[in-house]
Design a protein around this motif. Structure first.
Motif, PDB file in Angstrom:
ATOM      1  N   GLY A 259     -60.116  69.536 -11.956  1.00 38.29           N
ATOM      2  CA  GLY A 259     -59.866  68.716 -13.126  1.00 38.29           C
ATOM      3  C   GLY A 259     -60.296  67.276 -12.930  1.00 38.29           C
ATOM      4  N   PHE A 260     -60.091  66.752 -11.719  1.00 37.56           N
ATOM      5  CA  PHE A 260     -60.509  65.379 -11.423  1.00 37.56           C
ATOM      6  C   PHE A 260     -62.022  65.239 -11.581  1.00 37.56           C
ATOM      7  CE2 PHE A 260     -61.538  61.665  -8.967  1.00 37.56           C
ATOM      8  CZ  PHE A 260     -60.442  60.825  -9.114  1.00 37.56           C
ATOM      9  N   VAL A 261     -62.766  66.190 -11.026  1.00 45.12           N
ATOM     10  CA  VAL A 261     -64.229  66.163 -11.144  1.00 45.12           C
ATOM     11  C   VAL A 261     -64.646  66.286 -12.606  1.00 45.12           C
ATOM     12  CG1 VAL A 261     -66.357  67.406 -10.576  1.00 45.12           C
ATOM     13  CG2 VAL A 261     -64.609  67.040  -8.816  1.00 45.12           C
ATOM     14  N   GLU A 262     -63.974  67.156 -13.339  1.00 44.28           N
ATOM     15  CA  GLU A 262     -64.269  67.318 -14.762  1.00 44.28           C
ATOM     16  C   GLU A 262     -64.054  66.007 -15.508  1.00 44.28           C
ATOM     17  OE1 GLU A 262     -62.737  69.980 -18.591  1.00 44.28           O
ATOM     18  OE2 GLU A 262     -62.022  70.440 -16.564  1.00 44.28           O
ATOM     19  N   GLY A 263     -62.963  65.319 -15.190  1.00 44.88           N
ATOM     20  CA  GLY A 263     -62.687  64.056 -15.844  1.00 44.88           C
ATOM     21  C   GLY A 263     -63.736  62.994 -15.554  1.00 44.88           C
ATOM     22  N   MET A 264     -64.274  63.004 -14.333  1.00 42.51           N
ATOM     23  CA  MET A 264     -65.304  62.034 -13.981  1.00 42.51           C
ATOM     24  C   MET A 264     -66.627  62.332 -14.691  1.00 42.51           C
ATOM     25  SD  MET A 264     -63.835  59.834 -12.046  1.00 42.51           S
ATOM     26  CE  MET A 264     -65.270  58.950 -11.380  1.00 42.51           C
ATOM     27  N   ARG A 265     -66.910  63.615 -14.880  1.00 42.22           N
ATOM     28  CA  ARG A 265     -68.211  64.008 -15.437  1.00 42.22           C
ATOM     29  C   ARG A 265     -68.235  64.037 -16.963  1.00 42.22           C
ATOM     30  NH1 ARG A 265     -69.767  69.201 -11.546  1.00 42.22           N
ATOM     31  NH2 ARG A 265     -70.365  67.988  -9.679  1.00 42.22           N
ATOM     32  N   GLU A 266     -67.125  64.431 -17.570  1.00 41.10           N
ATOM     33  CA  GLU A 266     -67.118  64.686 -19.008  1.00 41.10           C
ATOM     34  C   GLU A 266     -66.749  63.418 -19.792  1.00 41.10           C
ATOM     35  OE1 GLU A 266     -68.064  67.492 -20.456  1.00 41.10           O
ATOM     36  OE2 GLU A 266     -68.511  68.359 -18.481  1.00 41.10           O
ATOM     37  N   PRO A 267     -67.278  63.298 -21.023  1.00 39.72           N
ATOM     38  CA  PRO A 267     -66.912  62.146 -21.859  1.00 39.72           C
ATOM     39  C   PRO A 267     -65.453  62.205 -22.267  1.00 39.72           C
ATOM     40  CG  PRO A 267     -68.203  63.743 -23.114  1.00 39.72           C
ATOM     41  CD  PRO A 267     -68.243  64.191 -21.679  1.00 39.72           C
ATOM     42  N   CYS A 268     -64.867  61.044 -22.495  1.00 41.43           N
ATOM     43  CA  CYS A 268     -63.427  60.970 -22.750  1.00 41.43           C
ATOM     44  C   CYS A 268     -63.111  60.302 -24.075  1.00 41.43           C
ATOM     45  CB  CYS A 268     -62.754  60.191 -21.619  1.00 41.43           C
ATOM     46  SG  CYS A 268     -63.391  58.523 -21.394  1.00 41.43           S
ATOM     47  N   GLY A 269     -64.089  60.200 -24.958  1.00 37.08           N
ATOM     48  CA  GLY A 269     -63.863  59.476 -26.202  1.00 37.08           C
ATOM     49  C   GLY A 269     -64.250  58.014 -26.050  1.00 37.08           C
ATOM     50  N   VAL A 270     -63.829  57.210 -26.991  1.00 38.23           N
ATOM     51  CA  VAL A 270     -64.229  55.797 -27.027  1.00 38.23           C
ATOM     52  C   VAL A 270     -63.506  55.011 -25.937  1.00 38.23           C
ATOM     53  CG1 VAL A 270     -64.254  53.703 -28.420  1.00 38.23           C
ATOM     54  CG2 VAL A 270     -64.657  55.935 -29.495  1.00 38.23           C
ATOM     55  N   ARG A 271     -64.271  54.240 -25.160  1.00 41.41           N
ATOM     56  CA  ARG A 271     -63.676  53.363 -24.157  1.00 41.41           C
ATOM     57  C   ARG A 271     -63.372  52.015 -24.776  1.00 41.41           C
ATOM     58  NH1 ARG A 271     -62.650  51.499 -19.166  1.00 41.41           N
ATOM     59  NH2 ARG A 271     -63.501  49.484 -18.540  1.00 41.41           N
ATOM     60  N   LYS A 272     -62.121  51.577 -24.654  1.00 45.64           N
ATOM     61  CA  LYS A 272     -61.700  50.267 -25.132  1.00 45.64           C
ATOM     62  C   LYS A 272     -60.716  49.701 -24.126  1.00 45.64           C
ATOM     63  CE  LYS A 272     -59.741  47.737 -29.024  1.00 45.64           C
ATOM     64  NZ  LYS A 272     -59.022  47.838 -30.325  1.00 45.64           N
ATOM     65  N   PRO A 273     -61.209  49.033 -23.068  1.00 51.16           N
ATOM     66  CA  PRO A 273     -60.311  48.542 -22.020  1.00 51.16           C
ATOM     67  C   PRO A 273     -59.306  47.530 -22.554  1.00 51.16           C
ATOM     68  CG  PRO A 273     -62.535  47.662 -21.738  1.00 51.16           C
ATOM     69  CD  PRO A 273     -62.620  48.703 -22.805  1.00 51.16           C
ATOM     70  N   MET A 274     -58.077  47.666 -22.090  1.00 53.55           N
ATOM     71  CA  MET A 274     -57.033  46.750 -22.514  1.00 53.55           C
ATOM     72  C   MET A 274     -57.281  45.337 -21.993  1.00 53.55           C
ATOM     73  SD  MET A 274     -53.829  47.755 -19.970  1.00 53.55           S
ATOM     74  CE  MET A 274     -53.771  49.457 -20.503  1.00 53.55           C
ATOM     75  N   ARG A 275     -56.686  44.383 -22.673  1.00 59.12           N
ATOM     76  CA  ARG A 275     -56.810  42.988 -22.270  1.00 59.12           C
ATOM     77  C   ARG A 275     -56.007  42.748 -20.987  1.00 59.12           C
ATOM     78  NH1 ARG A 275     -53.820  40.295 -26.333  1.00 59.12           N
ATOM     79  NH2 ARG A 275     -52.836  42.329 -26.656  1.00 59.12           N
ATOM     80  N   TRP A 276     -56.444  41.743 -20.219  1.00 55.04           N
ATOM     81  CA  TRP A 276     -55.696  41.402 -19.003  1.00 55.04           C
ATOM     82  C   TRP A 276     -54.302  40.907 -19.344  1.00 55.04           C
ATOM     83  CZ3 TRP A 276     -56.836  43.032 -14.376  1.00 55.04           C
ATOM     84  CH2 TRP A 276     -58.157  43.372 -14.078  1.00 55.04           C
ATOM     85  N   ALA A 277     -54.141  40.339 -20.549  1.00 52.66           N
ATOM     86  CA  ALA A 277     -52.804  39.931 -20.976  1.00 52.66           C
ATOM     87  C   ALA A 277     -51.884  41.145 -21.104  1.00 52.66           C
ATOM     88  CB  ALA A 277     -52.887  39.192 -22.318  1.00 52.66           C
ATOM     89  N   THR A 278     -52.444  42.285 -21.507  1.00 46.48           N
ATOM     90  CA  THR A 278     -51.653  43.518 -21.601  1.00 46.48           C
ATOM     91  C   THR A 278     -51.290  44.031 -20.213  1.00 46.48           C
ATOM     92  OG1 THR A 278     -52.795  44.061 -23.673  1.00 46.48           O
ATOM     93  CG2 THR A 278     -51.602  45.848 -22.564  1.00 46.48           C
ATOM     94  N   VAL A 279     -52.230  43.929 -19.281  1.00 42.34           N
ATOM     95  CA  VAL A 279     -51.941  44.314 -17.892  1.00 42.34           C
ATOM     96  C   VAL A 279     -50.764  43.499 -17.369  1.00 42.34           C
ATOM     97  CG1 VAL A 279     -52.849  44.350 -15.533  1.00 42.34           C
ATOM     98  CG2 VAL A 279     -54.321  45.011 -17.449  1.00 42.34           C
ATOM     99  N   TRP A 280     -50.769  42.203 -17.622  1.00 39.65           N
ATOM    100  CA  TRP A 280     -49.688  41.342 -17.165  1.00 39.65           C
ATOM    101  C   TRP A 280     -48.380  41.686 -17.878  1.00 39.65           C
ATOM    102  CZ3 TRP A 280     -47.460  39.025 -13.580  1.00 39.65           C
ATOM    103  CH2 TRP A 280     -46.543  38.002 -13.781  1.00 39.65           C
ATOM    104  N   ARG A 281     -48.472  41.980 -19.161  1.00 43.17           N
ATOM    105  CA  ARG A 281     -47.277  42.374 -19.913  1.00 43.17           C
ATOM    106  C   ARG A 281     -46.667  43.648 -19.329  1.00 43.17           C
ATOM    107  NH1 ARG A 281     -47.322  44.319 -26.260  1.00 43.17           N
ATOM    108  NH2 ARG A 281     -45.051  44.563 -26.513  1.00 43.17           N
TER     109      ARG A 281
END
Length: 291
Positions: A259-281
């Motif tokens: 499953g890990f390999v599948e996750g690395m190879r297969e598309p996962c939908g739209v990528r929208k990385p969270m803001r660093w402010a959210t990481v801190w929150r």
């Protein structure tokens, strides 16, 4: 704000008719009634249900995410639901004030996006893995968190319009965390409220190969979709280490690796990385997105 109107969504595969009917009886017994109740048959025919239930039968199993999106869209079409409550088909609302408490919470806080119920078995015990925080010894300690429980929760319809609903690619596992992270990044609050109880049969922690595969694949997708690039290897590295330490099944580890390999190879939908402010929150809330 005006009194929020609660709608209920239940997803079923048709194999728990008695439990489903008991759940619907507990929904009907609430002292503040739901505006709408939708039951989705996920790739299975539905039993005869009360006339106040809107039914949807899907020709194929769309998974937890896909089925819940169908229920969400059906409730949205009615136009008279402000808060969506998802309930497992084998759960039970023991108390009669659940919807009233939910409406009170959302009426008091317009920034509230998600409310997670407490899940307990017939004896009143809550399993540690059902508490959505790292320090999980006291299931009665509520507060703001970074994820929520799939078995029983409430979702702001306004929030869902902004975040886009459930990640259908996931099918099942980790879809709640994906939605919670997107909600947090959009400025919404996620609350664990233990006074909202869903009684649920105790389940065994034993897992099967499909679960291991889906867990690993979706964990990778969760990181790829939502995390800033520097945090992706940290998050996946910490979860890989934890899996290797915790898993005693050779078959499970093999499935997890696939499953890990599948996750690395297969598309996962739209990528929208969270803001660093959210990481801190999230860090201030006790769970930085690397563990």
């Amino acid at each position: 704000m005006t009194r929020p109107r609660v709608g209920v969504a239940v997803l079923t595969m048709g194999n728990r008719p008695a439990e489903l009917r008991a759940l619907l009886d507990s929904v009907a017994g609430q002292d503040e009634p739901a505006a709408r109740v939708v039951v989705v048959g996920n790739g299975a025919p539905l039993p005869e249900l009360p006339p106040w239930v809107t039914t949807v039968e899907l020709a194929e199993n769309l998974g937890v995410s896909g089925g819940r999106n169908v229920a969400m869209e059906r409730l949205r079409e009615f136009g008279d639901v402000d808060v969506l409550v998802d309930l497992d088909d084998d759960g039970l609302l023991v108390d009669t004030d659940v919807f009233r408490r939910i409406a009170d919470l959302y009426q008091a806080d317009p920034e509230l996006g998600i409310v997670s119920f407490r899940i307990a078995d017939e004896t009143g015990e809550t399993q540690r893995r059902h508490v959505p925080r790292l320090r999980a010894k006291d299931p009665m300690r509520g507060g703001l968190v970074t994820t929520f429980l799939g078995g029983g929760h409430a979702l702001s319809m306004r929030m869902l319009e902004r975040t886009g609903g459930w990640p259908e690619e996931f099918f099942f596992t980790h879809e709640e965390t994906d939605l919670a992270w997107r909600a947090l990044d959009d400025g919404w609050k996620v609350l664990y409220e233990p006074r909202l109880l869903l009684q649920h049969p105790r389940t065994s922690p034993a897992r099967h190969a499909v679960y291991y595969r889906m867990t690993a694949r979706n964990r990778v997708w969760l990181a790829k979709r939502n995390l800033p690039a520097p945090l992706v290897p940290l998050y996946l590295g910490s979860w890989t280490a934890m899996t290797l330490l915790r898993t005693r099944s050779g078959e499970g580890l093999k499935a997890w690796g696939g499953g890990f390999v599948e996750g690395m190879r297969e598309p996962c939908g739209v990528r929208k990385p969270m803001r660093w402010a959210t990481v801190w929150r999230m860090t201030r809330l006790g769970r930085p997105p690397i563990i």
